[in-house]
Write a protein that holds these residues in place. Structure first.
Motif, short mmCIF file in Angstrom:
data_model
loop_
_atom_site.label_atom_id
_atom_site.label_comp_id
_atom_site.label_asym_id
_atom_site.label_seq_id
_atom_site.Cartn_x
_atom_site.Cartn_y
_atom_site.Cartn_z
N ILE A 59 0.82 -1.21 0.00
CA ILE A 59 0.00 0.00 0.00
C ILE A 59 0.85 1.26 0.00
CG2 ILE A 59 -2.01 -1.10 1.03
CD1 ILE A 59 -1.19 -0.01 3.72
N ARG A 60 2.17 1.10 0.29
CA ARG A 60 3.08 2.24 0.18
C ARG A 60 4.50 1.73 0.06
NH1 ARG A 60 5.13 6.87 4.22
NH2 ARG A 60 5.69 5.03 5.41
N LEU A 61 5.22 2.26 -0.91
CA LEU A 61 6.63 1.95 -1.08
C LEU A 61 7.41 3.23 -1.34
CD1 LEU A 61 9.04 -0.01 -1.62
CD2 LEU A 61 8.37 0.05 -4.03
N GLN A 62 8.51 3.41 -0.61
CA GLN A 62 9.43 4.51 -0.88
C GLN A 62 10.85 3.94 -0.88
OE1 GLN A 62 9.05 8.28 1.16
NE2 GLN A 62 6.89 7.94 1.59
N LEU A 63 11.53 4.14 -1.99
CA LEU A 63 12.91 3.70 -2.14
C LEU A 63 13.79 4.90 -2.45
CD1 LEU A 63 12.51 0.56 -4.47
CD2 LEU A 63 12.78 0.56 -1.99
N HIS A 64 14.97 4.92 -1.85
CA HIS A 64 15.99 5.91 -2.20
C HIS A 64 17.30 5.17 -2.48
CE1 HIS A 64 13.14 8.52 -0.02
NE2 HIS A 64 13.63 9.50 -0.75
N GLN A 69 14.79 8.26 -6.52
CA GLN A 69 13.71 8.01 -5.58
C GLN A 69 12.53 7.37 -6.32
OE1 GLN A 69 12.53 11.07 -2.62
NE2 GLN A 69 10.50 10.94 -3.54
N VAL A 70 11.90 6.39 -5.68
CA VAL A 70 10.69 5.77 -6.21
C VAL A 70 9.62 5.78 -5.13
CG1 VAL A 70 9.63 3.57 -6.91
CG2 VAL A 70 11.78 4.29 -7.94
N LYS A 71 8.42 6.18 -5.51
CA LYS A 71 7.25 6.06 -4.64
C LYS A 71 6.20 5.25 -5.39
CE LYS A 71 7.88 10.37 -2.07
NZ LYS A 71 7.26 11.64 -1.62
N GLY A 72 5.63 4.25 -4.73
CA GLY A 72 4.68 3.39 -5.42
C GLY A 72 3.65 2.80 -4.49
N ALA A 73 2.64 2.16 -5.10
CA ALA A 73 1.57 1.51 -4.35
C ALA A 73 0.82 0.58 -5.29
CB ALA A 73 0.61 2.54 -3.75
#
Length: 204
Positions: A59-64, A69-73
């Motif tokens: 339901i929430r992903l944040q990668l650095h 940077q990636v934000k996903g769901a």
């Protein structure tokens, strides 16, 4: 709340890739994993923040990683935004896939929760979008997960159940084993659990 450190290395030549310092926790709505990545020199190289719902969906992903940077769901399959190092340009992506994956041990736990294969029922197929350092470029591919068995080990804090999975890349045919205890990866290609301050959480 498990808290500890994984060492990361190249699974082919065993070159050290650094460490991942993590903590994770289960809750009534799912599971969350947060980590900081460091190079062998100790320099900070990135972070992972992944939240699953009770069914194992992201339901929430944040990668650095580096300056990327990636934000996903999970939204109409999986949807993400990837931002370049300058921050001036962002690209959006959407694929009819089940979940995300990457180099972090978090994704093994997440996929085991999502796929939930049973022993003897055969492998379950899952379509994934993977992001790998250092530029977090997306790649869509299919995996198959099979539960090979469960063993129970006596520990100072009580019995510890360890599940062994066989993970197959359906594009290359490559297979490897993953050992999980609750929400902690005990062993997987390129991953070794070095420190653990408290026992793994047990999923209901």
């Amino acid at each position: 709340m498990p808290r500890g450190r994984y060492s990361l290395h190249d699974p082919h030549d065993h070159t050290s890739l650094g460490s991942e310092h993590f903590h994770c926790a289960t809750g009534p709505s799912g599971w969350r994993y947060v980590s900081q990545l460091t190079a062998p020199s100790g320099d900070h190289t990135g972070s992972v923040d992944l939240t699953l719902d009770e069914l194992g969906r992201p339901i929430r992903l944040q990668l650095h990683a580096a300056s990327w940077q990636v934000k996903g769901a999970a939204l109409d399959g999986v949807t993400w935004v990837r931002t370049d190092p300058t921050g001036e340009h962002a690209t959006e992506g959407n694929v009819a896939a089940h979940a995300f994956t990457g180099a972090s041990p978090a994704f093994y736990v997440a996929l085991a929760r999502l796929v939930r294969p049973s022993k003897g029922e055969g492998a379950k197929r899952v379509r994934l979008v993977g992001f790998t350092s250092p530029v977090l470029a997306p790649r869509t591919f299919d995996q198959a997960w099979a539960l090979l068995g469960r063993t129970t080990h006596d520990t100072d804090s009580g019995p510890l159940a360890v599940d062994e999975y066989q993970v197959s890349d359906l594009e290359t045919g490559e297979q490897h084993s993953v050992h999980l205890a609750g929400d902690v990866v005990l062993s997987a290609p390129g991953i070794e659990l070095e420190e653990l301050e408290s026992p793994p959480s047990v999923f209901s």
